[in-house]
Design an enzyme around this catalytic site. Structure first.
Site, PDB file in Angstrom:
ATOM      1  N   CYS A 115      -2.036  -0.617   7.531  1.00 60.20           N
ATOM      2  CA  CYS A 115      -1.239   0.607   7.419  1.00 60.20           C
ATOM      3  C   CYS A 115      -1.251   1.405   8.720  1.00 60.20           C
ATOM      4  O   CYS A 115      -0.216   1.940   9.131  1.00 60.20           O
ATOM      5  CB  CYS A 115      -1.747   1.456   6.258  1.00 60.20           C
ATOM      6  SG  CYS A 115      -1.466   0.661   4.653  1.00 60.20           S
ATOM      7  N   GLU A 149       1.127   3.816   1.848  1.00 56.03           N
ATOM      8  CA  GLU A 149       1.694   4.183   3.147  1.00 56.03           C
ATOM      9  C   GLU A 149       2.875   3.298   3.517  1.00 56.03           C
ATOM     10  O   GLU A 149       3.903   3.772   3.990  1.00 56.03           O
ATOM     11  CB  GLU A 149       0.635   4.067   4.261  1.00 56.03           C
ATOM     12  CG  GLU A 149      -0.596   4.890   4.034  1.00 56.03           C
ATOM     13  CD  GLU A 149      -1.745   4.116   3.399  1.00 56.03           C
ATOM     14  OE1 GLU A 149      -1.522   3.457   2.346  1.00 56.03           O
ATOM     15  OE2 GLU A 149      -2.859   4.171   3.938  1.00 56.03           O
ATOM     16  N   CYS A 178      -6.008   1.780   6.141  1.00 55.95           N
ATOM     17  CA  CYS A 178      -6.593   0.503   6.542  1.00 55.95           C
ATOM     18  C   CYS A 178      -5.914   0.062   7.840  1.00 55.95           C
ATOM     19  O   CYS A 178      -4.972   0.707   8.315  1.00 55.95           O
ATOM     20  CB  CYS A 178      -6.383  -0.539   5.443  1.00 55.95           C
ATOM     21  SG  CYS A 178      -4.658  -1.061   5.246  1.00 55.95           S
ATOM     22  N   HIS A 186       0.862  -1.188   0.000  1.00 50.28           N
ATOM     23  CA  HIS A 186       0.000   0.000   0.000  1.00 50.28           C
ATOM     24  C   HIS A 186       0.896   1.235   0.000  1.00 50.28           C
ATOM     25  O   HIS A 186       2.054   1.180   0.421  1.00 50.28           O
ATOM     26  CB  HIS A 186      -0.895   0.016   1.232  1.00 50.28           C
ATOM     27  CG  HIS A 186      -1.961  -1.029   1.218  1.00 50.28           C
ATOM     28  ND1 HIS A 186      -3.034  -0.993   2.074  1.00 50.28           N
ATOM     29  CD2 HIS A 186      -2.139  -2.135   0.449  1.00 50.28           C
ATOM     30  CE1 HIS A 186      -3.819  -2.018   1.839  1.00 50.28           C
ATOM     31  NE2 HIS A 186      -3.296  -2.742   0.861  1.00 50.28           N
TER      32      HIS A 186
END
Length: 189
Positions: free
Chosen positions: A92, A61, A89, A59
């Site tokens: 993360c 991040e 999420c 992701h």
């Protein structure tokens, strides 16, 4: 989690994150981008890459956190602020807390998987050993529109693919509109 007034430095950082989201879009990923800042300086950037890297943890991040930790020689980033175009999420958010980030700023709320107040508020759990300040809604409209456009296009491509499959099943010759290649593996609904 707060939706607070927009600071010029926050707007600048979020615009950089939106640029990273555009990078994700260009490679066919969900358009989410992230920028890690320390004292007004960009430390690292990232954009979504789980599809292109075959890595469910890639992701935006996480990509930015990994780059920053490598560059700074430490997985703890207590003076850093992360700007991301979509509410984090759970994976993360926990990585951000483990990194001891000072602050997380996100653009669009995520009503399906957001854990900075939309579905859960992991950042607000008093039992956890680190508490990261969170602010949401910074340039939310621009981020949300980018995501809406991306998913509308994917739905349209999926519809076209279904229509072609139905036509082929009915015995019609397969015809792909001129200038468009529709790859069945690329756009799963």
């Amino acid at each position: 989690m707060l939706d607070a007034p927009l600071l010029p430095s926050d707007e600048y950082a979020m615009r950089l994150a939106l640029d990273q989201a555009q990078n994700a879009l260009l490679v066919g990923e969900v358009p989410v981008g992230a920028v890690l800042m320390r004292q007004g300086q960009v430390i690292a950037t990232g954009y979504n890459r789980p599809i292109t890297t075959h890595d469910p943890t890639a992701h935006a991040e996480i990509v930015a956190l990994r780059h920053a930790a490598t560059l700074l020689g430490n997985y703890r980033l207590p003076e850093c602020e992360l700007f991301v175009t979509l509410e984090p999420c759970a994976m993360c958010a926990m990585a951000m807390m483990h990194a001891r980030l000072k602050r997380v700023v996100f653009a669009a709320h995520d009503p399906k998987t957001g854990v900075a107040g939309s579905v859960l508020d992991l950042f607000g759990q008093p039992q956890l050993n680190h508490h990261t300040a969170v602010q949401g809604g910074v340039l939310a409209d621009a981020s949300a529109q980018l995501l809406r456009d991306f998913f509308a296009e994917r739905r349209e491509l999926a519809r076209r693919r279904r229509d072609l499959a139905r036509a082929a099943a009915a015995g019609a010759p397969e015809q792909i509109p001129t200038g468009e290649a529709i790859h069945l593996d690329d756009y799963k609904p």
